[in-house]
Design an enzyme around this catalytic site. Sequence first.
Site, PDB file in Angstrom:
ATOM      1  N   HIS A 166       4.320   1.339  -8.064  1.00  0.00           N
ATOM      2  CA  HIS A 166       3.215   0.369  -7.980  1.00  0.00           C
ATOM      3  C   HIS A 166       2.264   0.533  -9.165  1.00  0.00           C
ATOM      4  O   HIS A 166       1.793  -0.443  -9.743  1.00  0.00           O
ATOM      5  CB  HIS A 166       2.371   0.605  -6.711  1.00  0.00           C
ATOM      6  N   GLY A 169       0.798  -1.222   0.000  1.00  0.00           N
ATOM      7  CA  GLY A 169       0.000   0.000   0.000  1.00  0.00           C
ATOM      8  C   GLY A 169       0.829   1.269   0.000  1.00  0.00           C
ATOM      9  O   GLY A 169       2.021   1.249  -0.253  1.00  0.00           O
TER      10      GLY A 169
HETATM   11  O1  PAF Z   1       7.603  -5.351  -2.269  1.00  0.00           O
HETATM   12  C1  PAF Z   1       6.697  -5.294  -1.400  1.00  0.00           C
HETATM   13  O2  PAF Z   1       5.954  -4.327  -1.293  1.00  0.00           O
HETATM   14  C2  PAF Z   1       6.536  -6.449  -0.427  1.00  0.00           C
HETATM   15  O3  PAF Z   1       7.757  -7.008  -0.088  1.00  0.00           O
HETATM   16  C3  PAF Z   1       5.577  -7.540  -0.958  1.00  0.00           C
HETATM   17  C4  PAF Z   1       6.104  -8.200  -2.204  1.00  0.00           C
HETATM   18  C5  PAF Z   1       4.210  -6.929  -1.236  1.00  0.00           C
HETATM   19  C6  PAF Z   1       5.390  -8.631   0.110  1.00  0.00           C
HETATM   20  O4  PAF Z   1       4.864  -8.129   1.282  1.00  0.00           O
END
Ligand code: PAF
Length: 272
Positions: free
Chosen positions: A28, A22
């Site tokens: 992202h 998040g």
């Molecule tokens: O890269 C991330 O944000 C975290 O390590 C993941 C892959 C969501 C695992 O919690």
Amino acid sequence: MQKFAAQTKKCGKIIGFVPTMGYLHQGHLSLARQAKKDADIVIMSIFVNPAQFGPKDDFKKYPRNLKQDCRLAKKAGVDIIFYPAANEMYPENYQTCVEVVELSKPLCGRSRPGHFKGVTTVVVKLFNIVKPDIAYFGQKDAQQAVIIKQMVSDLNMDLKIKVMPIIREPGGLAASSRNAYFSSSQRKDALVLKKALQEAVLMIKSDEKYEKNIIKAMKNIINSVSSSMIDYIAIADAKTLKPAKHLKGDILIALAVKIGKTRLIDNVQVHI
Ligand code: PAF
């Protein structure tokens, strides 16, 4: 989530999956946009995974904003957000872990013992729940990406891993949820990471043969700001993560540096 995923697959639809913790940033969102191009259904998980934080890490204060995340994710093409609670993921009497033993030891593994075991464990659980055909990870977490690929291969997991390029803010700072911690002067100081990596690439391209000279030059750049504290600088084989004694082949130049209290990682990959 499991029922929906099974049903979706039964209909022959391709599931693209973006696992996150998040506080979404452009990195992202670039993964989500790629997933939208490749898959019929894009699922994103938002779960701040306690198992990958050490006792001194920032689990409690890790930035969270579900409402904003939902808005950004939707705009980037995410169809479903999977947002489990910690006690659903790790109920009482939870016992099982997955560890990619050797690749989890160097670089970040040295200063964050248990971190990658927490990552691989939660990623396997998420894969089993979401049942993706393709899962997307960012190159900023270079070691994480290598470890996940190894795990998927070792455990014969039936999905494809896509690793997408690092997204940088205008000054060159790699996008990260932890950038939210910075004051404006720290944000400026944090640019030394990118500068050090650029210098390393320049030296390699100018035929520098000795990694210790490159590391020395990188250290000088980073130490030029007083808020910095180097955790590690590594010049490693991009696949094995072992030290690259001879600067040949696919080389990963990776570093972890604290700016104030915030630990940042960044890297660049070069082919020599
Ligand atoms: O890269 C991330 O944000 C975290 O390590 C993941 C892959 C969501 C695992 O919690």
